[in-house]
Scaffold this motif. Structure first.
Motif, short mmCIF file in Angstrom:
data_model
loop_
_atom_site.label_atom_id
_atom_site.label_comp_id
_atom_site.label_asym_id
_atom_site.label_seq_id
_atom_site.Cartn_x
_atom_site.Cartn_y
_atom_site.Cartn_z
N ASN A 19 0.84 -1.19 0.00
CA ASN A 19 0.00 0.00 0.00
C ASN A 19 0.88 1.25 0.00
OD1 ASN A 19 -2.34 -1.66 0.36
ND2 ASN A 19 -1.92 -1.73 2.54
N ASN A 20 0.26 2.39 -0.27
CA ASN A 20 0.93 3.67 -0.12
C ASN A 20 0.18 4.51 0.90
OD1 ASN A 20 3.08 3.35 -1.79
ND2 ASN A 20 2.44 4.78 -3.36
N TYR A 21 0.95 5.15 1.80
CA TYR A 21 0.39 6.00 2.84
C TYR A 21 0.78 7.44 2.53
CZ TYR A 21 -0.35 1.60 5.27
OH TYR A 21 -0.75 0.33 5.60
N VAL A 22 -0.21 8.29 2.26
CA VAL A 22 0.03 9.65 1.81
C VAL A 22 -0.56 10.61 2.84
CG1 VAL A 22 -0.36 11.32 -0.04
CG2 VAL A 22 -0.08 8.90 -0.60
N VAL A 23 0.26 11.56 3.30
CA VAL A 23 -0.18 12.59 4.24
C VAL A 23 0.01 13.95 3.58
CG1 VAL A 23 0.16 13.64 6.51
CG2 VAL A 23 0.44 11.16 6.23
N ASP A 24 -1.07 14.68 3.38
CA ASP A 24 -1.04 16.00 2.74
C ASP A 24 -0.27 15.97 1.42
OD1 ASP A 24 -2.60 17.25 4.63
OD2 ASP A 24 -0.91 17.86 5.86
N GLY A 25 -0.50 14.93 0.64
CA GLY A 25 0.12 14.84 -0.68
C GLY A 25 1.51 14.27 -0.70
N ASN A 27 4.14 11.15 0.11
CA ASN A 27 4.21 9.72 0.37
C ASN A 27 5.03 9.48 1.64
OD1 ASN A 27 4.68 6.93 0.35
ND2 ASN A 27 4.71 6.84 -1.87
N THR A 28 4.41 8.91 2.66
CA THR A 28 5.08 8.67 3.94
C THR A 28 5.22 7.17 4.22
OG1 THR A 28 3.00 8.74 5.19
CG2 THR A 28 4.17 10.83 4.89
N THR A 29 5.18 6.35 3.19
CA THR A 29 5.30 4.91 3.36
C THR A 29 6.67 4.56 3.91
OG1 THR A 29 3.85 4.66 1.44
CG2 THR A 29 4.99 2.69 2.21
N LYS A 38 4.47 6.94 9.07
CA LYS A 38 4.34 8.19 9.83
C LYS A 38 3.12 8.09 10.73
CE LYS A 38 6.24 11.45 9.85
NZ LYS A 38 7.25 11.92 10.84
N ARG A 39 3.31 8.44 12.00
CA ARG A 39 2.20 8.44 12.94
C ARG A 39 1.54 9.81 12.94
NH1 ARG A 39 4.42 5.28 18.34
NH2 ARG A 39 4.62 3.23 17.39
N VAL A 40 0.24 9.84 12.78
CA VAL A 40 -0.54 11.08 12.84
C VAL A 40 -1.70 10.84 13.79
CG1 VAL A 40 -1.89 12.77 11.54
CG2 VAL A 40 0.09 11.66 10.46
N HIS A 41 -1.81 11.66 14.83
CA HIS A 41 -2.89 11.49 15.80
C HIS A 41 -4.22 11.79 15.15
CE1 HIS A 41 -5.32 12.03 19.42
NE2 HIS A 41 -4.40 11.28 20.03
N MET A 42 -5.25 11.05 15.55
CA MET A 42 -6.57 11.22 14.92
C MET A 42 -7.12 12.62 15.13
SD MET A 42 -8.98 9.02 17.49
CE MET A 42 -9.12 9.39 19.24
N LEU A 63 0.50 -1.75 -5.36
CA LEU A 63 -0.24 -2.91 -5.84
C LEU A 63 -1.49 -3.14 -4.98
CD1 LEU A 63 2.71 -5.39 -6.51
CD2 LEU A 63 1.44 -4.01 -8.16
N GLY A 64 -1.52 -2.52 -3.81
CA GLY A 64 -2.66 -2.64 -2.92
C GLY A 64 -3.53 -1.39 -2.97
N GLY A 65 -3.66 -0.72 -1.82
CA GLY A 65 -4.52 0.45 -1.75
C GLY A 65 -3.74 1.72 -1.45
N ILE A 66 -4.46 2.83 -1.45
CA ILE A 66 -3.92 4.14 -1.10
C ILE A 66 -4.64 4.63 0.14
CG2 ILE A 66 -3.55 6.52 -1.84
CD1 ILE A 66 -1.98 4.64 -3.57
#
Length: 204
Positions: A19-25, A27-29, A38-42, A63-66
């Protein structure tokens, strides 16, 4: 089409490391294992999206999700909030069947207390032009495990205390109609003392 395992979320057959983890545009994977990096508090999050297929052109390399996270921003009105969370042993069910065979191969949790507090504020530095947002969160955890592995250390208590600090600062600048520039500085630090992993040896 989404399930979960030790590596994270599996999306339509892709593993949790695809998967790819994107924070404010951005990529923080995690670059080593391909999982969440990257940890981001809810409380810092304005919106999040889980894309399982048919991505827009700006997404890819998965190959998985975003998993797309949009953090909060300041506005013309001054806003803010504070939060406090507590989780104690008395709120959890305990397993104290110490004579069961399956309990003799792993530590027995004696105490587990989690205390968390923080705040976030946002507003305008220049109305309709420049906004700010700052946030902070501290989480402390106190844990005690009783070693259940057979041997001379059976029954010893291992302490494990940890503190984690999350913070975020964000500036948003409306350069012109339809054009926005932002600077976002997220951070996370963590310190653990005592047994940093599941205790299997002696108290030292």
């Amino acid at each position: 089409g989404v399930t979960e395992d030790r590596e994270g979320f599996k999306v339509y057959g892709g593993t949790g490391a695809e998967n790819n983890y994107v924070v404010d545009g951005v990529n923080t994977t995690n670059v080593e294992f391909g999982t969440q990096g990257k940890r981001v508090h809810m409380e810092f999050v304005q919106e999040f999206q889980v894309k399982t297929g048919g991505y827009e052109a700006e997404y890819g390399k998965a190959l998985g999700g975003i998993i797309n996270v949009i953090t909060k921003s300041g506005g013309n009105e001054f806003t803010g909030d504070a939060f406090l969370y507590f989780e104690g042993q008395f709120l959890k069910s305990g397993n104290r069947h110490v004579n069961d065979v399956n309990q003799r191969t792993k530590p027995l949790l004696l105490e587990n207390k989690t205390f968390e507090l923080g705040f976030d504020v946002g507003g305008a530095l220049v109305k309709d032009k420049l906004w700010f947002f700052v946030a902070y969160d501290r989480r402390s955890n106190k844990q005690q495990n009783q070693i259940r592995v057979d041997g001379p250390n059976f029954g010893q208590v291992a302490d494990s205390d940890s503190t984690r600090d999350l913070f975020a600062a964000k500036l948003t600048w409306q350069i012109a109609e339809g054009h926005t520039l932002f600077l976002h500085v997220p951070g996370a630090t963590e310190k653990t003392t005592g047994a940093v992993k599941t205790p299997q040896g002696d108290r030292g």
